[in-house]
Design a protein around this motif. Structure first.
Motif, mmCIF file in Angstrom:
data_model
loop_
_atom_site.group_PDB
_atom_site.id
_atom_site.type_symbol
_atom_site.label_atom_id
_atom_site.label_comp_id
_atom_site.label_asym_id
_atom_site.label_seq_id
_atom_site.Cartn_x
_atom_site.Cartn_y
_atom_site.Cartn_z
ATOM 1 N N GLU A 1 -25.581 33.646 53.948
ATOM 2 C CA GLU A 1 -25.010 33.875 52.618
ATOM 3 C C GLU A 1 -25.734 33.055 51.553
ATOM 4 O O GLU A 1 -26.001 33.547 50.450
ATOM 5 N N SER A 2 -26.074 31.803 51.885
ATOM 6 C CA SER A 2 -26.760 30.971 50.887
ATOM 7 C C SER A 2 -28.172 31.483 50.632
ATOM 8 O O SER A 2 -28.657 31.441 49.490
ATOM 9 N N GLN A 3 -28.840 31.982 51.653
ATOM 10 C CA GLN A 3 -30.170 32.556 51.456
ATOM 11 C C GLN A 3 -30.097 33.816 50.606
ATOM 12 O O GLN A 3 -30.935 34.031 49.724
ATOM 13 N N LEU A 4 -29.092 34.656 50.862
ATOM 14 C CA LEU A 4 -28.904 35.852 50.035
ATOM 15 C C LEU A 4 -28.635 35.478 48.585
ATOM 16 O O LEU A 4 -29.178 36.080 47.661
ATOM 17 N N ASP A 5 -27.805 34.456 48.385
ATOM 18 C CA ASP A 5 -27.508 34.016 47.021
ATOM 19 C C ASP A 5 -28.764 33.529 46.301
ATOM 20 O O ASP A 5 -28.899 33.693 45.082
ATOM 21 N N SER A 6 -29.698 32.944 47.057
ATOM 22 C CA SER A 6 -30.896 32.382 46.427
ATOM 23 C C SER A 6 -31.857 33.448 45.928
ATOM 24 O O SER A 6 -32.704 33.159 45.074
ATOM 25 N N ILE A 7 -31.742 34.670 46.446
ATOM 26 C CA ILE A 7 -32.658 35.727 46.005
ATOM 27 C C ILE A 7 -31.964 36.829 45.212
ATOM 28 O O ILE A 7 -32.628 37.644 44.560
ATOM 29 N N GLY A 8 -30.645 36.899 45.265
ATOM 30 C CA GLY A 8 -29.941 37.966 44.557
ATOM 31 C C GLY A 8 -29.977 39.251 45.368
ATOM 32 O O GLY A 8 -29.411 39.327 46.445
ATOM 33 N N TRP A 9 -30.654 40.271 44.829
ATOM 34 C CA TRP A 9 -30.858 41.545 45.512
ATOM 35 C C TRP A 9 -29.527 42.259 45.768
ATOM 36 O O TRP A 9 -29.342 42.932 46.774
ATOM 37 N N LYS A 10 -28.617 42.138 44.807
ATOM 38 C CA LYS A 10 -27.290 42.735 44.974
ATOM 39 C C LYS A 10 -27.351 44.252 45.027
ATOM 40 O O LYS A 10 -26.494 44.900 45.644
ATOM 41 N N ASN A 11 -28.343 44.850 44.369
ATOM 42 C CA ASN A 11 -28.429 46.312 44.322
ATOM 43 C C ASN A 11 -29.292 46.910 45.428
ATOM 44 O O ASN A 11 -29.434 48.127 45.501
ATOM 45 N N ARG A 12 -29.913 46.078 46.251
ATOM 46 C CA ARG A 12 -30.524 46.469 47.522
ATOM 47 C C ARG A 12 -31.622 47.530 47.380
ATOM 48 O O ARG A 12 -31.822 48.371 48.246
#
Length: 475
Positions: A284-295
């Protein structure tokens, strides 16, 4: 050597230590069992050769058009084992390898080609839903990103031109702050987001789902059954296999990168090997660091480009850059892995995402793509119209093979459609020369493209000559 003294190359390649040399998509316990091989004689209305996307879509659409048509499909190994199960999982609407390529080659048809491509992608989405194919289909679009200043202007000019022509449906130009808000990388300077024209999916699951749909409609599939020869037999065709023979009224060839049973077609394609890495799932923290919410899928704008996307279980696929042509144009398993390319890709990955250093790669793989000199598929018939073929998809086969299936079936039926009247369908690219000229020309082109990337996009006389004759090599 202490970690602080490690070279960047060594630091990055430690992330490859536990990676398995196998395509992530095919490393799946849900992989279906192979259908039995053909032994003995078979006969049918339509024989489809090849169990990748091209052959599967052809068999499926043939049954949709005429449920009474007797269809047999032969696959030399297992359905989806080659390019259809090893690609990045980008399913694009484009039939022309991008708008710029289409404008350069078929300016009078580009609007129709764009419309046909959009309809084709819609039809893929509809088929995935109709047949209940669980392939992680997400129509999130793709962002082409600029990582060098000259690429920013190139993207802006292309977006302006597409707006002027009314071909910008669903696209948006993003400045540096906007593109980094979508995906945080210090290397991104701008981007164009195509919101509707690209979907992400699990490529092997798409192939396996199409196989199941074909079987459910009555297609007889024989795996581990290579087609060895193709000859005329009375009013139809005969195909020999190791343990048998198939007699068919008509044949559709979806063999793509593998040597065509119509030998005169072979000089029109060459195999190019492409390589990819897959990471472990991000935290989760790695995902938060890059964003990419719209995939979205991402591709950079260099000649030697990278493509990358996020999977359903939040891994990152990172591929591209090196496009390797083996001397002689042979397709061999020994070319499927290239550690020096994996090391290069790992370094590029962590330069794009320095905040993810420490992430590990779990899979490394490569495979051959069929490339032709115009970067997009070509079509035709042989044996007095009894045989149809489509080849040369150049990395866009996830989507464009379905269009190619429709074209092949149109050609076999002899009917004139909005597809068969296209110059793209009626004309062929120039063939590649024999060796050593093919290898020399491709090597010079790759070197020139790398130089253009390093020199602000400036194309040397060799590239300008290729441009003038509509030739090139997709790097």
């Amino acid at each position: 050597m202490a970690p602080s003294a490690m070279t960047p190359k060594n630091r990055f390649t430690t992330a490859l230590a536990d990676a398995q040399p196998v395509a992530y998509w095919l490393d799946d316990p849900g992989k279906p069992r192979a259908e039995p091989a053909l032994t003995g004689a078979e006969s049918c209305d339509l024989l489809v050769v090849g169990g990748g996307y091209s052959g599967l879509w052809t068999a499926l659409i043939a049954k949709e058009r005429d449920p009474q048509r007797d269809v047999v499909l032969l696959e030399g190994r297992e359905v989806g084992w080659a390019a259809s199960g090893r690609n990045g999982g980008f399913c694009a609407a484009s039939l022309t390898h991008g708008l710029a390529n289409g404008l350069a080659r078929w300016p009078g048809e580009i609007e129709q080609l764009e419309q046909l491509g959009a309809r084709n992608l819609d039809a893929i989405e509809e088929a995935v839903a109709r047949y209940g194919i669980d392939c992680d289909f997400e129509r999130t679009g793709e962002i082409d990103v600029a990582t060098e200043p000259h690429q920013v202007e190139e993207l802006r000019e292309m977006h302006t031109e597409s707006q002027r022509l009314g071909l910008d449906g669903g696209t948006e130009f993003l400045d540096a702050d906007q593109v980094k808000a979508e995906l945080a990388s210090p290397t991104f300077l701008a981007g164009i987001w195509d919101r509707e024209g690209v979907a992400m999916l699990h490529p092997a699951k798409l192939a396996w789902g199409l196989k199941r749909a074909c079987l459910d409609l009555g297609v007889r599939i024989y795996e581990n059954t290579p087609a060895n020869t193709l000859t005329q037999h009375g009013a139809g065709m005969a195909v020999r296999t190791p343990y048998g023979r198939v007699l068919a009224h008509q044949v559709a060839l979806g063999t793509n990168v593998f040597p065509s049973l119509v030998k005169r077609i072979r000089p029109y394609t060459v195999p190019v090997y492409d390589y990819a890495l897959m990471t472990e799932p991000l935290t989760e923290s790695q995902l938060d660091s890059i964003g990419w919410k719209n995939r979205q899928g991402i591709g950079d704008s260099a000649n030697q480009f990278h493509y990358f996307r996020i999977t359903a279980d939040n891994r990152i696929l990172w591929g591209g850059y090196d496009a390797i042509y083996p001397y002689g144009g042979k397709v061999r398993a020994e070319y499927d892995h290239r550690p020096e390319t994996y090391a290069k890709l790992a370094g590029h990955f962590f330069r794009c995402f320095p905040q993810l250093e420490g992430l590990r790669f779990t899979h490394t793989w490569g495979g051959a793509i069929d490339t032709c000199s115009r970067f997009s598929a070509f079509f035709g018939t042989a044996h007095s119209g009894r045989v149809a073929y489509a080849a040369g998809f150049t990395g866009l086969g996830v989507g464009a093979t379905r269009f190619g299936a429709d074209v092949m079936l149109d050609l076999l039926s002899g009917e004139q459609t909005d597809r068969t009247t296209l110059q793209m369908v009626r004309n062929k690219p120039l063939p590649f020369p024999p060796e050593p000229f093919a290898w020399t020309g491709i090597s010079l082109t790759k070197w020139s493209l790398a130089r253009a990337d390093a020199n602000g996009g400036r194309r040397n006389p060799w590239l300008k000559t290729l441009d003038r004759f509509g030739l090139g090599f997709d790097s």
